[in-house]
Design an enzyme around this catalytic site. Sequence first.
Site, PDB file in Angstrom:
ATOM      1  N   ASP A  57      43.434  31.531  49.015  1.00  0.00           N
ATOM      2  CA  ASP A  57      44.285  32.187  48.023  1.00  0.00           C
ATOM      3  C   ASP A  57      45.747  31.810  48.304  1.00  0.00           C
ATOM      4  OD1 ASP A  57      43.809  34.920  46.069  1.00  0.00           O
ATOM      5  OD2 ASP A  57      45.872  34.435  46.655  1.00  0.00           O
ATOM      6  N   HIS A  93      35.826  34.758  40.044  1.00  0.00           N
ATOM      7  CA  HIS A  93      36.140  34.413  41.436  1.00  0.00           C
ATOM      8  C   HIS A  93      35.794  35.574  42.349  1.00  0.00           C
ATOM      9  CE1 HIS A  93      39.769  35.991  39.480  1.00  0.00           C
ATOM     10  NE2 HIS A  93      40.101  36.538  40.642  1.00  0.00           N
ATOM     11  N   ASN A  97      37.192  41.353  40.975  1.00  0.00           N
ATOM     12  CA  ASN A  97      38.004  42.227  40.134  1.00  0.00           C
ATOM     13  C   ASN A  97      37.674  41.947  38.668  1.00  0.00           C
ATOM     14  OD1 ASN A  97      39.495  43.494  42.222  1.00  0.00           O
ATOM     15  ND2 ASN A  97      40.819  41.703  42.397  1.00  0.00           N
TER      16      ASN A  97
HETATM   17  P1  5GP Z   1      42.544  38.419  40.628  1.00  0.00           P
HETATM   18  O1  5GP Z   1      43.794  39.235  40.694  1.00  0.00           O
HETATM   19  O2  5GP Z   1      42.339  37.818  39.248  1.00  0.00           O
HETATM   20  O3  5GP Z   1      41.304  39.100  41.146  1.00  0.00           O
HETATM   21  O4  5GP Z   1      42.758  37.232  41.652  1.00  0.00           O
HETATM   22  C1  5GP Z   1      43.436  36.058  41.344  1.00  0.00           C
HETATM   23  C2  5GP Z   1      43.853  35.471  42.663  1.00  0.00           C
HETATM   24  O5  5GP Z   1      44.227  34.138  42.436  1.00  0.00           O
HETATM   25  C3  5GP Z   1      45.066  36.185  43.286  1.00  0.00           C
HETATM   26  O6  5GP Z   1      44.716  36.676  44.574  1.00  0.00           O
HETATM   27  C4  5GP Z   1      46.129  35.090  43.342  1.00  0.00           C
HETATM   28  O7  5GP Z   1      46.916  35.156  44.505  1.00  0.00           O
HETATM   29  C5  5GP Z   1      45.301  33.822  43.284  1.00  0.00           C
HETATM   30  N1  5GP Z   1      45.996  32.693  42.685  1.00  0.00           N
HETATM   31  C6  5GP Z   1      46.732  32.718  41.535  1.00  0.00           C
HETATM   32  N2  5GP Z   1      47.206  31.482  41.270  1.00  0.00           N
HETATM   33  C7  5GP Z   1      46.744  30.682  42.257  1.00  0.00           C
HETATM   34  C8  5GP Z   1      46.905  29.276  42.519  1.00  0.00           C
HETATM   35  O8  5GP Z   1      47.563  28.525  41.787  1.00  0.00           O
HETATM   36  N3  5GP Z   1      46.304  28.790  43.646  1.00  0.00           N
HETATM   37  C9  5GP Z   1      45.566  29.580  44.474  1.00  0.00           C
HETATM   38  N4  5GP Z   1      45.028  28.991  45.557  1.00  0.00           N
HETATM   39  N5  5GP Z   1      45.402  30.901  44.244  1.00  0.00           N
HETATM   40  C10 5GP Z   1      45.977  31.433  43.149  1.00  0.00           C
END
Ligand code: 5GP
Length: 113
Positions: free
Chosen positions: A29, A99, A86
């Site tokens: 992440d 994810h 989530n």
């Molecule tokens: P969500 O909030 O949708 O469950 O998780 C999305 C996750 O994707 C977050 O923890 C965020 O930090 C991660 N994330 C967002 N953009 C990027 C990116 O460009 N690269 C990586 N490696 N992680 C990302």
Amino acid sequence: MNCLFCKIIRRDIPASIVYEDEQVLAFNDIEPRAPTHVLIIPKRHIDGVNALADTDDELVGAMFRVAAGIARERGIADTGYRTVFNTNRDAGQTVFHLHLHLLGGRALGWPPG
Ligand code: 5GP
Ligand code: ZN
């Protein structure tokens, strides 16, 4: 597809990839919330848990097994870790490509905020 994680799968944008097979990709992440914070994603675009079909059962099982394997590799399988999907606004979903978060390497509070 104009989806951030599909772009990572296509290598259009870089990521720190830690595991890959035919159906699954795992990468660190970008904003880690714990010493281990890995995202495990299917290579085929699925919006999220609400969009899962019965034909995805094996894929979701494979995602959990990849998470367990990474946890074992990092030495946190026995101390413990959390695996989280989530879904939508109240859970804070920000990327609409399925994810699985793998979080560990420190004691995690419960319940989550
Ligand atoms: P969500 O909030 O949708 O469950 O998780 C999305 C996750 O994707 C977050 O923890 C965020 O930090 C991660 N994330 C967002 N953009 C990027 C990116 O460009 N690269 C990586 N490696 N992680 C990302
Ligand atoms: Zn996608």
